[in-house]
Design a protein around this motif. Structure first.
Motif, PDB file in Angstrom:
ATOM      1  N   TYR A  47      58.804 -54.165 106.532  1.00  0.00           N
ATOM      2  CA  TYR A  47      60.251 -54.141 106.795  1.00  0.00           C
ATOM      3  C   TYR A  47      60.563 -54.688 108.186  1.00  0.00           C
ATOM      4  O   TYR A  47      61.431 -55.552 108.351  1.00  0.00           O
ATOM      5  CB  TYR A  47      60.766 -52.707 106.656  1.00  0.00           C
ATOM      6  CG  TYR A  47      62.217 -52.508 107.021  1.00  0.00           C
ATOM      7  CD1 TYR A  47      63.237 -52.782 106.112  1.00  0.00           C
ATOM      8  CD2 TYR A  47      62.568 -52.022 108.281  1.00  0.00           C
ATOM      9  CE1 TYR A  47      64.561 -52.583 106.442  1.00  0.00           C
ATOM     10  CE2 TYR A  47      63.890 -51.825 108.627  1.00  0.00           C
ATOM     11  CZ  TYR A  47      64.887 -52.105 107.711  1.00  0.00           C
ATOM     12  OH  TYR A  47      66.203 -51.909 108.046  1.00  0.00           O
ATOM     13  N   ASN A  48      59.834 -54.206 109.184  1.00  0.00           N
ATOM     14  CA  ASN A  48      60.074 -54.648 110.563  1.00  0.00           C
ATOM     15  C   ASN A  48      59.701 -56.112 110.770  1.00  0.00           C
ATOM     16  O   ASN A  48      60.246 -56.786 111.646  1.00  0.00           O
ATOM     17  CB  ASN A  48      59.292 -53.778 111.545  1.00  0.00           C
ATOM     18  CG  ASN A  48      59.872 -52.384 111.670  1.00  0.00           C
ATOM     19  OD1 ASN A  48      61.004 -52.129 111.258  1.00  0.00           O
ATOM     20  ND2 ASN A  48      59.107 -51.472 112.233  1.00  0.00           N
ATOM     21  N   GLY A  49      58.757 -56.591 109.954  1.00  0.00           N
ATOM     22  CA  GLY A  49      58.339 -57.985 110.055  1.00  0.00           C
ATOM     23  C   GLY A  49      59.249 -58.945 109.307  1.00  0.00           C
ATOM     24  O   GLY A  49      59.045 -60.161 109.345  1.00  0.00           O
ATOM     25  N   GLY A  50      60.249 -58.401 108.602  1.00  0.00           N
ATOM     26  CA  GLY A  50      61.186 -59.240 107.864  1.00  0.00           C
ATOM     27  C   GLY A  50      60.782 -59.518 106.428  1.00  0.00           C
ATOM     28  O   GLY A  50      61.472 -60.267 105.730  1.00  0.00           O
ATOM     29  N   PHE A  51      59.698 -58.896 105.966  1.00  0.00           N
ATOM     30  CA  PHE A  51      59.235 -59.108 104.590  1.00  0.00           C
ATOM     31  C   PHE A  51      59.825 -58.015 103.690  1.00  0.00           C
ATOM     32  O   PHE A  51      59.128 -57.101 103.257  1.00  0.00           O
ATOM     33  CB  PHE A  51      57.703 -59.101 104.552  1.00  0.00           C
ATOM     34  CG  PHE A  51      57.074 -60.200 105.352  1.00  0.00           C
ATOM     35  CD1 PHE A  51      56.954 -61.485 104.831  1.00  0.00           C
ATOM     36  CD2 PHE A  51      56.617 -59.970 106.645  1.00  0.00           C
ATOM     37  CE1 PHE A  51      56.376 -62.508 105.573  1.00  0.00           C
ATOM     38  CE2 PHE A  51      56.046 -60.986 107.402  1.00  0.00           C
ATOM     39  CZ  PHE A  51      55.928 -62.257 106.873  1.00  0.00           C
ATOM     40  N   TRP A  52      61.114 -58.127 103.428  1.00  0.00           N
ATOM     41  CA  TRP A  52      61.817 -57.058 102.727  1.00  0.00           C
ATOM     42  C   TRP A  52      61.419 -56.945 101.261  1.00  0.00           C
ATOM     43  O   TRP A  52      61.441 -55.849 100.705  1.00  0.00           O
ATOM     44  CB  TRP A  52      63.325 -57.241 102.876  1.00  0.00           C
ATOM     45  CG  TRP A  52      63.817 -56.790 104.225  1.00  0.00           C
ATOM     46  CD1 TRP A  52      63.072 -56.660 105.365  1.00  0.00           C
ATOM     47  CD2 TRP A  52      65.146 -56.397 104.571  1.00  0.00           C
ATOM     48  NE1 TRP A  52      63.851 -56.228 106.406  1.00  0.00           N
ATOM     49  CE2 TRP A  52      65.135 -56.059 105.945  1.00  0.00           C
ATOM     50  CE3 TRP A  52      66.343 -56.328 103.872  1.00  0.00           C
ATOM     51  CZ2 TRP A  52      66.286 -55.634 106.626  1.00  0.00           C
ATOM     52  CZ3 TRP A  52      67.485 -55.911 104.542  1.00  0.00           C
ATOM     53  CH2 TRP A  52      67.453 -55.562 105.901  1.00  0.00           C
ATOM     54  N   ASP A  53      61.065 -58.036 100.616  1.00  0.00           N
ATOM     55  CA  ASP A  53      60.628 -57.954  99.216  1.00  0.00           C
ATOM     56  C   ASP A  53      59.353 -57.127  99.116  1.00  0.00           C
ATOM     57  O   ASP A  53      59.213 -56.288  98.211  1.00  0.00           O
ATOM     58  CB  ASP A  53      60.390 -59.353  98.643  1.00  0.00           C
ATOM     59  CG  ASP A  53      61.685 -60.121  98.416  1.00  0.00           C
ATOM     60  OD1 ASP A  53      62.752 -59.473  98.326  1.00  0.00           O
ATOM     61  OD2 ASP A  53      61.636 -61.363  98.328  1.00  0.00           O
ATOM     62  N   GLU A  54      58.422 -57.365 100.022  1.00  0.00           N
ATOM     63  CA  GLU A  54      57.172 -56.600 100.043  1.00  0.00           C
ATOM     64  C   GLU A  54      57.453 -55.143 100.423  1.00  0.00           C
ATOM     65  O   GLU A  54      56.851 -54.218  99.864  1.00  0.00           O
ATOM     66  CB  GLU A  54      56.173 -57.222 101.029  1.00  0.00           C
ATOM     67  CG  GLU A  54      55.600 -58.553 100.587  1.00  0.00           C
ATOM     68  CD  GLU A  54      56.535 -59.733 100.819  1.00  0.00           C
ATOM     69  OE1 GLU A  54      57.655 -59.538 101.340  1.00  0.00           O
ATOM     70  OE2 GLU A  54      56.143 -60.869 100.486  1.00  0.00           O
ATOM     71  N   ALA A  55      58.370 -54.948 101.362  1.00  0.00           N
ATOM     72  CA  ALA A  55      58.722 -53.591 101.776  1.00  0.00           C
ATOM     73  C   ALA A  55      59.334 -52.808 100.618  1.00  0.00           C
ATOM     74  O   ALA A  55      59.091 -51.602 100.467  1.00  0.00           O
ATOM     75  CB  ALA A  55      59.690 -53.632 102.952  1.00  0.00           C
ATOM     76  N   LYS A  56      60.125 -53.490  99.780  1.00  0.00           N
ATOM     77  CA  LYS A  56      60.728 -52.822  98.618  1.00  0.00           C
ATOM     78  C   LYS A  56      59.660 -52.341  97.643  1.00  0.00           C
ATOM     79  O   LYS A  56      59.751 -51.245  97.078  1.00  0.00           O
ATOM     80  CB  LYS A  56      61.682 -53.781  97.909  1.00  0.00           C
ATOM     81  CG  LYS A  56      62.997 -53.988  98.615  1.00  0.00           C
ATOM     82  CD  LYS A  56      63.880 -54.957  97.838  1.00  0.00           C
ATOM     83  CE  LYS A  56      65.184 -55.222  98.569  1.00  0.00           C
ATOM     84  NZ  LYS A  56      66.040 -56.189  97.838  1.00  0.00           N
ATOM     85  N   LYS A  57      58.632 -53.155  97.434  1.00  0.00           N
ATOM     86  CA  LYS A  57      57.553 -52.767  96.515  1.00  0.00           C
ATOM     87  C   LYS A  57      56.824 -51.517  97.027  1.00  0.00           C
ATOM     88  O   LYS A  57      56.542 -50.596  96.268  1.00  0.00           O
ATOM     89  CB  LYS A  57      56.565 -53.920  96.352  1.00  0.00           C
ATOM     90  CG  LYS A  57      57.127 -55.131  95.629  1.00  0.00           C
ATOM     91  CD  LYS A  57      56.103 -56.253  95.559  1.00  0.00           C
ATOM     92  CE  LYS A  57      56.689 -57.488  94.884  1.00  0.00           C
ATOM     93  NZ  LYS A  57      55.714 -58.618  94.856  1.00  0.00           N
ATOM     94  N   ILE A  58      56.538 -51.516  98.317  1.00  0.00           N
ATOM     95  CA  ILE A  58      55.846 -50.366  98.906  1.00  0.00           C
ATOM     96  C   ILE A  58      56.764 -49.151  98.922  1.00  0.00           C
ATOM     97  O   ILE A  58      56.347 -48.032  98.623  1.00  0.00           O
ATOM     98  CB  ILE A  58      55.365 -50.701 100.325  1.00  0.00           C
ATOM     99  CG1 ILE A  58      54.422 -51.897 100.304  1.00  0.00           C
ATOM    100  CG2 ILE A  58      54.663 -49.499 100.960  1.00  0.00           C
ATOM    101  CD1 ILE A  58      54.086 -52.455 101.670  1.00  0.00           C
TER     102      ILE A  58
END
Length: 242
Positions: A47-58
């Motif tokens: 999330y902090n790195g800007g990878f919101w799609d990956e953050a949503k999965k986690i």
């Protein structure tokens, strides 16, 4: 009272003893502690790195790993803050909107839970020395936690908690900030430690292991006569046969 325990990545991988001390502390407070071994990350690094799609999965995995009708306690204001605030960006008006809101309302950082939910601040801990308390950015600014850790620490036998300059200033960690801006990060850690040593503190105590690993790294590199401690480790110090 039944509580589910969320152990963040930093504690799981680097400070496992803090996790076990959190369990001991909650049990001494009268809680039935449940731990789901399938739990992983809250998604904050992505999330902090800007990878919101990956953050949503986690984050979706997190929401499925925990019950929405039970208190969830974590020895980390950083991860608690991510779930309480960052999940608004990830799951508002999604298919898990209501589940997310229920979990957000039930998750607590450890000191917040002990003081404001259980209404307990004395656990028979003993730690001789002087200490400063470091307000982590997440605890102070995201979770609005300030007085609770100090209230708990004043009940530790033999421990004197003293103020220091720039008490509420960041330690310089900030996740990827410490990697991308190493020089600035190290200078911020140096300033925090110098302020603690200026008042002759033996310990720097905080709610967040991420801050502590930042500060302890600088301490170890320069072989300084001061130590860092997580508040869960302090509140279980001096216990015998537990």
């Amino acid at each position: 009272m039944k509580v589910e325990l969320f152990i963040p990545c930093f504690i799981d991988q680097i400070y496992p003893e803090t996790a076990f001390n959190t369990i001991k502390l909650l049990q001494k407070a009268g809680c039935e502690v449940v731990y789901n071994p399938k739990q992983t990350c809250c998604g904050q690094p992505a999330y902090n790195g800007g990878f919101w799609d990956e953050a949503k999965k986690i984050g979706l995995k997190f929401l499925n790993d925990f019950a929405e009708d039970c208190f969830i306690v974590s020895p980390s204001a950083s991860c608690t803050g991510m779930i309480k605030n960052g999940y608004d960006d990830l799951f508002t008006n999604s298919t898990v909107h209501n589940r997310c809101r229920n979990i957000q309302s039930n998750i607590y950082e450890l000191s917040d839970f002990l003081v404001n939910v259980l209404k307990k601040d004395y656990f028979g801990a003993e730690l001789v020395g002087t200490a400063v308390y470091h307000d982590s950015c997440s605890a102070l600014r995201e979770c609005k936690i300030k007085d609770e850790p100090r209230q708990l620490l004043t009940q530790v036998g033999g421990l004197e908690v003293i103020p220091m300059s720039d008490q509420e200033t960041c330690c310089g960690f900030g996740g990827t900030f410490a990697v991308k801006f190493e020089g600035i990060s190290a200078a911020m850690a140096e300033q925090k430690i110098q302020n603690a040593m200026a008042v002759k503190a033996d310990y720097i105590i905080s709610t967040d292991s991420s801050c502590l690993i930042q500060l302890q790294g600088y301490i170890d590199k320069h072989q300084l006569p001061i130590k860092t401690k997580h508040i869960a480790d302090v509140l279980t110090s001096g216990w015998a046969n537990i």
